[in-house]
Design a protein around this motif. Structure first.
Motif, mmCIF file in Angstrom:
data_model
loop_
_atom_site.group_PDB
_atom_site.id
_atom_site.type_symbol
_atom_site.label_atom_id
_atom_site.label_comp_id
_atom_site.label_asym_id
_atom_site.label_seq_id
_atom_site.Cartn_x
_atom_site.Cartn_y
_atom_site.Cartn_z
ATOM 1 N N ALA A 120 0.841 -1.207 0.000
ATOM 2 C CA ALA A 120 0.000 0.000 0.000
ATOM 3 C C ALA A 120 0.873 1.253 0.000
ATOM 4 C CB ALA A 120 -0.906 0.005 1.235
ATOM 5 N N ALA A 121 0.297 2.325 -0.507
ATOM 6 C CA ALA A 121 0.957 3.635 -0.439
ATOM 7 C C ALA A 121 -0.143 4.663 -0.226
ATOM 8 C CB ALA A 121 1.717 3.913 -1.726
ATOM 9 N N HIS A 122 -0.077 5.382 0.903
ATOM 10 C CA HIS A 122 -1.138 6.336 1.248
ATOM 11 C C HIS A 122 -0.554 7.739 1.358
ATOM 12 C CE1 HIS A 122 -3.518 2.808 3.268
ATOM 13 N NE2 HIS A 122 -3.418 2.689 1.971
ATOM 14 N N GLY A 399 -4.913 8.524 -2.322
ATOM 15 C CA GLY A 399 -4.509 9.925 -2.380
ATOM 16 C C GLY A 399 -5.213 10.750 -1.319
ATOM 17 N N ARG A 400 -5.547 11.990 -1.703
ATOM 18 C CA ARG A 400 -6.227 12.868 -0.750
ATOM 19 C C ARG A 400 -7.541 12.237 -0.293
ATOM 20 N NH1 ARG A 400 -3.763 17.678 -0.835
ATOM 21 N NH2 ARG A 400 -2.882 18.419 -2.806
ATOM 22 N N ASN A 401 -7.934 12.534 0.944
ATOM 23 C CA ASN A 401 -9.202 12.059 1.545
ATOM 24 C C ASN A 401 -9.327 10.538 1.557
ATOM 25 O OD1 ASN A 401 -10.066 14.767 1.797
ATOM 26 N ND2 ASN A 401 -10.630 14.751 -0.375
ATOM 27 N N GLY A 402 -8.198 9.857 1.450
ATOM 28 C CA GLY A 402 -8.207 8.393 1.530
ATOM 29 C C GLY A 402 -8.823 7.708 0.316
ATOM 30 N N THR A 423 -2.012 12.109 -11.760
ATOM 31 C CA THR A 423 -3.461 12.112 -11.698
ATOM 32 C C THR A 423 -3.916 12.952 -10.503
ATOM 33 O OG1 THR A 423 -5.417 10.682 -11.798
ATOM 34 C CG2 THR A 423 -3.609 9.889 -10.425
ATOM 35 N N SER A 424 -4.962 13.747 -10.684
ATOM 36 C CA SER A 424 -5.351 14.692 -9.640
ATOM 37 C C SER A 424 -5.838 13.957 -8.393
ATOM 38 C CB SER A 424 -6.450 15.626 -10.145
ATOM 39 O OG SER A 424 -7.576 14.872 -10.515
ATOM 40 N N GLY A 425 -5.585 14.555 -7.261
ATOM 41 C CA GLY A 425 -5.941 13.922 -5.986
ATOM 42 C C GLY A 425 -4.821 13.038 -5.449
ATOM 43 N N PHE A 426 -3.760 12.898 -6.243
ATOM 44 C CA PHE A 426 -2.625 12.056 -5.836
ATOM 45 C C PHE A 426 -1.331 12.870 -5.983
ATOM 46 C CE2 PHE A 426 -6.111 9.380 -6.734
ATOM 47 C CZ PHE A 426 -5.997 8.275 -5.891
ATOM 48 N N PRO A 427 -1.131 13.843 -5.072
ATOM 49 C CA PRO A 427 0.009 14.744 -5.229
ATOM 50 C C PRO A 427 1.336 13.969 -5.179
ATOM 51 C CG PRO A 427 -1.473 15.456 -3.471
ATOM 52 C CD PRO A 427 -1.898 14.083 -3.858
ATOM 53 N N ASN A 428 2.274 14.432 -5.986
ATOM 54 C CA ASN A 428 3.641 13.875 -5.967
ATOM 55 C C ASN A 428 3.697 12.388 -6.302
ATOM 56 O OD1 ASN A 428 4.354 16.400 -5.245
ATOM 57 N ND2 ASN A 428 5.025 15.904 -3.169
ATOM 58 N N LEU A 429 2.658 11.894 -6.937
ATOM 59 C CA LEU A 429 2.714 10.528 -7.475
ATOM 60 C C LEU A 429 3.015 10.663 -8.962
ATOM 61 C CD1 LEU A 429 0.387 7.527 -6.991
ATOM 62 C CD2 LEU A 429 0.734 8.400 -9.276
#
Ligand code: N01
Length: 540
Positions: A120-122, A399-402, A423-429
């Motif tokens: 996992a990566a959160h 990403g953001r908000n789980g 992809t939006s909602g996943f900063p720095n990915l």
């Protein structure tokens, strides 16, 4: 670009600037580039050594179908000149040796942790970093998260009833054991006739007592005409490094294949036949006419040519008939072969049409179709991959908000990325050869190199400008996805069931989430966005 003014934040220290998953072509070049740019980085690799898909695809006959002079890193002239490829299409052992050589030569191993699967990566919004969970229960943190998992690494073993009851041995081509599988004196079955099946089938036929090929869809076949490289050609190729690199970057497919730059109808039927015959003799991908994947009739001229070759090569007309494809030529990935069609002239080979008589179950003794039971000692699954999204969805990426990537992309039904890189909602990915990149239609190593180089420029920019995060703006992302879908829908590719369209996996949403505008155009767009200081991205 949207750069917000904000107060400096205090964050917990990260274990690494970047965590990368996978030590294949992508992961290793990413690691090298990050280190060169002064970032700390760690690669986690599930396998016992480097190599990515080339570590796992060690089935007999495994060979790349992109030529060695371009299926290779081009970032380093020294590396290009120091390494010598021995054949036109490199085989798996040679590619694996090359990747090991790269790992040693650039001293990459000290930052690669093998036998380690990331589950996992959160994204942690408070700390603006990624919390990366390893299978052994430990966790590391990084500012950047780069799953360099490729698009063809999640193997597909169809859920046939009874597989566990099979008393013989079974293998998937994409997860082949290190020890030699002995086919001598055995009754072997191969399910699948894509690139992997077509490579392994002629080799098994030579060794086994009997081989049964279970074919669902007959494929168009083009001879590879692989050969050892002449030492003089090797020297010329090395001397021509700069030119080759430039030509690759200026091509539509990231390689040096011949393109026609004209419609099928702009030359006479005789000229077309001459071109096709010359290409057949040369081996390798057929030259691409401009309308062959948009005009059904233009496409059929090539299909007809290739079907005529089947009748010429396969002696038994009934078997030749079963081998005749009836989908639009090239709308499943082109298959290069060595002695594939000739294999059906052997008397120890049976071709079972499992579209006509589908596989019902695997039995303790073999495999039963609706027509009969085939007794087998070894069963080979050359059944391909849960492609493009499959490898990413195996990791619980949030990403953001789980929100998980799988949820955001509606299980693959609503993929949206910006340039296939983020992809939006996943900063720095950052993605490498991700969905909506030109991967799958382009020499993969070429896409990898340009993606890695784009990412490096980007993280250097963030560092120079003291920025913490980057992610696409939703509108820019939606526009990119829409353009990918529109391009795909204007072609014949979407009309065929293939791993490109997700149709090979039961229940998987259909679509063609790749960029079909050509590699050169893709590079131009990526550069323009950087030149406009990351237009369409939000940088904070
Ligand atoms: O997989 P595929 P692959 N019952 O999906 C059949 C790269 N690659 O591993 O066509 C019966 O192409 C399926 O039938 P159908 C390359 O990009 C490159 O061969 O879906 N049959 C098909 O025949 C390539 O395109 C190289 O009707 C079933 C086969 O299995 C990609 O990997 C070498 C079935 C799968 O073909 C994938 O190639 C190897 C079922 N339930 C791979 N499910 C080189 O560089 C699937 N099939 C040379």
């Amino acid at each position: 670009m949207n750069v917000a003014q904000q107060q400096p934040k205090t964050h917990q220290a990260n274990d690494f600037d970047a965590v990368i998953i996978g030590a294949g072509f992508a992961g290793m070049y990413m690691l090298h580039s990050l280190r060169e740019a002064g970032f700390s980085a760690k690669v986690f690799e599930a396998a016992g050594d480097v190599g990515g898909v080339w570590y796992h695809n060690r089935y007999p006959g495994a060979r790349c179908d992109t030529e060695s002079m371009v299926y290779t890193y081009l970032f380093s002239e020294k590396l290009y000149k120091d390494w010598t490829w021995t054949s036109r299409y490199p085989d798996q052992p040679e590619i694996l040796s090359y990747l090991n050589y790269v790992a040693d030569n650039f001293d990459l191993r000290k930052d690669i942790q093998l036998n380690t699967r990331i589950k996992a990566a959160h994204y942690d919004e408070a700390n603006e970093n990624w919390q990366i969970y390893i299978n052994d229960g430990t966790r590391v943190t990084a500012k950047y998260f780069i799953p360099a998992v490729g698009g063809l690494s999640a193997t597909n073993v169809p859920n046939f009833k009874g597989l566990n009851s099979f008393k013989g041995e079974w293998y998937h081509t994409g997860n082949w054991p290190k020890d030699k599988v002995d086919f001598k004196g055995k009754r072997v079955g191969v399910i699948g006739t894509g690139s992997s099946g077509v490579q392994i089938i002629p080799i098994i036929a030579e060794e086994a007592d009997h081989l049964t090929v279970f074919q669902r869809t007959a494929q168009y076949m083009i001879p590879a005409r692989n050969h050892q490289l002449d030492p003089e050609i090797i020297q010329q190729t090395k001397a021509d490094y700069k030119n080759i690199k430039q030509k690759v970057r200026n091509s539509n497919t990231g390689d040096l294949r011949k393109t026609m730059n004209c419609s099928v109808w702009e030359i006479t039927g005789e000229e077309r036949l001459q071109e096709l015959e010359a290409a057949w003799e040369r081996g390798g991908p057929l030259p691409s006419f401009t309308d062959v994947f948009t005009d059904e009739r233009a496409n059929e001229t090539i299909g007809e040519f290739l079907r005529s070759k089947i009748s010429e090569i396969v002696h038994d007309p009934k078997i030749a008939e079963k081998l005749m494809p009836n989908y639009y030529y090239g709308t499943k990935r082109q298959v290069l072969n060595t002695n594939y069609l000739e294999t059906y002239n052997r008397n120890n080979v049976t071709l079972a049409d499992v579209k006509k008589a589908p596989i019902e179950e695997i039995t303790p003794k073999g495999l039963r179709t609706t027509e009969k039971e085939y007794e087998l000692d070894i069963l080979v699954f050359a059944t391909g991959y849960d492609a493009i999204t499959g490898p990413l969805f195996k990791i619980d990426i949030r990403g953001r908000n789980g929100i998980s990537l799988k949820e955001k992309w509606n299980n693959g039904g609503q993929i949206s990325t910006y340039l296939g890189l983020a992809t939006s909602g996943f900063p720095n990915l950052f993605l490498i050869t991700g969905p909506e990149s030109p991967a799958g239609f382009t020499n993969n190593v070429a896409v990898i190199e340009s993606n890695v180089e784009w990412i490096i420029e980007c993280v250097k920019y963030l560092r120079e400008h003291d920025l913490n995060t980057i992610e696409p703006e939703q509108e820019a992302e939606a526009a990119w996805s829409k353009s990918c879908t529109e391009l795909a829908n204007s072609t014949l590719f979407v009309k065929t069931e293939s791993w490109w369209t997700g149709a090979n996996i039961p229940g998987k949403p259909r679509g063609l989430p790749l960029y079909l505008g050509g590699y050169k155009k893709y590079l131009q767009i990526c550069k323009e966005i950087v030149d406009k200081e990351y237009e369409g991205f939000s940088l904070l």
